[in-house]
Design a protein around this motif. Structure first.
Motif, PDB file in Angstrom:
ATOM      1  N   ILE A  28     -22.456  16.538  10.286  1.00 30.36           N
ATOM      2  CA  ILE A  28     -23.624  16.714   9.425  1.00 30.36           C
ATOM      3  C   ILE A  28     -24.386  15.410   9.300  1.00 30.36           C
ATOM      4  O   ILE A  28     -23.804  14.390   8.940  1.00 30.36           O
ATOM      5  N   PHE A  29     -25.678  15.471   9.580  1.00 34.07           N
ATOM      6  CA  PHE A  29     -26.546  14.308   9.391  1.00 34.07           C
ATOM      7  C   PHE A  29     -27.129  14.324   7.985  1.00 34.07           C
ATOM      8  O   PHE A  29     -27.137  13.305   7.298  1.00 34.07           O
ATOM      9  N   ALA A  97     -26.267  26.755   3.384  1.00 35.24           N
ATOM     10  CA  ALA A  97     -26.743  25.378   3.438  1.00 35.24           C
ATOM     11  C   ALA A  97     -27.726  25.217   4.590  1.00 35.24           C
ATOM     12  O   ALA A  97     -27.430  25.616   5.728  1.00 35.24           O
ATOM     13  N   ALA A  98     -28.865  24.648   4.279  1.00 30.39           N
ATOM     14  CA  ALA A  98     -29.847  24.294   5.306  1.00 30.39           C
ATOM     15  C   ALA A  98     -29.602  22.829   5.638  1.00 30.39           C
ATOM     16  O   ALA A  98     -29.815  21.959   4.797  1.00 30.39           O
ATOM     17  N   LEU A  99     -29.125  22.572   6.842  1.00 32.80           N
ATOM     18  CA  LEU A  99     -28.718  21.211   7.143  1.00 32.80           C
ATOM     19  C   LEU A  99     -29.060  20.811   8.567  1.00 32.80           C
ATOM     20  O   LEU A  99     -29.415  21.644   9.402  1.00 32.80           O
ATOM     21  N   THR A 100     -28.953  19.518   8.807  1.00 32.55           N
ATOM     22  CA  THR A 100     -29.220  18.948  10.114  1.00 32.55           C
ATOM     23  C   THR A 100     -27.945  18.335  10.657  1.00 32.55           C
ATOM     24  O   THR A 100     -27.276  17.566   9.947  1.00 32.55           O
ATOM     25  N   THR A 101     -27.615  18.700  11.870  1.00 35.15           N
ATOM     26  CA  THR A 101     -26.463  18.108  12.547  1.00 35.15           C
ATOM     27  C   THR A 101     -26.949  17.175  13.647  1.00 35.15           C
ATOM     28  O   THR A 101     -28.110  17.214  14.052  1.00 35.15           O
ATOM     29  N   THR A 102     -26.054  16.335  14.102  1.00 36.33           N
ATOM     30  CA  THR A 102     -26.400  15.410  15.168  1.00 36.33           C
ATOM     31  C   THR A 102     -25.321  15.420  16.235  1.00 36.33           C
ATOM     32  O   THR A 102     -24.128  15.521  15.923  1.00 36.33           O
ATOM     33  N   SER A 103     -25.766  15.352  17.470  1.00 34.26           N
ATOM     34  CA  SER A 103     -24.846  15.339  18.602  1.00 34.26           C
ATOM     35  C   SER A 103     -25.526  14.655  19.780  1.00 34.26           C
ATOM     36  O   SER A 103     -26.640  15.041  20.165  1.00 34.26           O
ATOM     37  N   GLY A 105     -27.070  11.968  20.080  1.00 29.56           N
ATOM     38  CA  GLY A 105     -28.378  11.402  19.786  1.00 29.56           C
ATOM     39  C   GLY A 105     -29.455  12.414  19.483  1.00 29.56           C
ATOM     40  O   GLY A 105     -30.612  12.051  19.271  1.00 29.56           O
ATOM     41  N   LYS A 106     -29.100  13.689  19.478  1.00 22.65           N
ATOM     42  CA  LYS A 106     -30.076  14.730  19.174  1.00 22.65           C
ATOM     43  C   LYS A 106     -29.789  15.325  17.799  1.00 22.65           C
ATOM     44  O   LYS A 106     -28.654  15.273  17.314  1.00 22.65           O
ATOM     45  N   TYR A 107     -30.826  15.935  17.216  1.00 24.95           N
ATOM     46  CA  TYR A 107     -30.702  16.495  15.875  1.00 24.95           C
ATOM     47  C   TYR A 107     -31.070  17.978  15.898  1.00 24.95           C
ATOM     48  O   TYR A 107     -32.021  18.378  16.566  1.00 24.95           O
ATOM     49  N   TYR A 108     -30.307  18.756  15.159  1.00 26.03           N
ATOM     50  CA  TYR A 108     -30.497  20.199  15.125  1.00 26.03           C
ATOM     51  C   TYR A 108     -30.498  20.655  13.678  1.00 26.03           C
ATOM     52  O   TYR A 108     -29.588  20.333  12.920  1.00 26.03           O
ATOM     53  N   SER A 109     -31.512  21.423  13.297  1.00 26.88           N
ATOM     54  CA  SER A 109     -31.610  21.919  11.926  1.00 26.88           C
ATOM     55  C   SER A 109     -31.534  23.436  11.913  1.00 26.88           C
ATOM     56  O   SER A 109     -32.226  24.106  12.671  1.00 26.88           O
ATOM     57  N   ARG A 110     -30.704  23.937  11.048  1.00 32.19           N
ATOM     58  CA  ARG A 110     -30.580  25.391  10.888  1.00 32.19           C
ATOM     59  C   ARG A 110     -29.834  25.689   9.604  1.00 32.19           C
ATOM     60  O   ARG A 110     -29.353  24.788   8.924  1.00 32.19           O
TER      61      ARG A 110
END
Length: 123
Positions: A28-29, A97-103, A105-110
């Protein structure tokens, strides 16, 4: 992967209280809004309460004055304190939860959902 793990549901008599918890874990970012929804048998899922990262809250009219939502940003956890419970509060309660993950160097929001916890209020 992100997991939302809920706890705290159960059986309680009308007028009683329960406290639900939902902890988010994974890569989780950041977490924006966290909330609780519920779904009673034969009914659509509905918003119960939500809280933003800044602490702004929103409640369904049916629970105002009885339920309180709170969150601990350091623990990625949201709580729902439910007081003066009524039989009509009986439902499966879901954390969202509306959150942003990172992997890499990229970021994903859902939006993510927990598995649900049963709350039953007897009359």
């Amino acid at each position: 992967q992100v997991q939302l793990v809920e706890s705290g549901g159960g059986l309680v008599q009308a007028g009683g209280s329960l406290r639900l918890s939902c902890a988010a874990s994974g890569s989780i970012f950041s977490i924006n809004t966290m909330g609780w929804y519920r779904q009673a048998p034969g009914k659509q899922r509905e918003l119960v309460a939500a809280i933003t990262s800044g602490g702004s809250t929103n409640y369904a009219d049916s629970v105002k004055g009885r339920f309180t939502i709170a969150r601990d940003n350091a623990k990625n956890t949201v709580y729902l304190q439910m007081n003066s419970l009524k039989p009509e509060d009986t439902a499966v309660y879901y954390c969202n939860a509306a959150l942003t993950t990172t992997s890499s160097g990229k970021y994903y929001s859902r939006s993510y959902w927990g598995q649900g916890t049963q709350v039953t209020v007897s009359s």
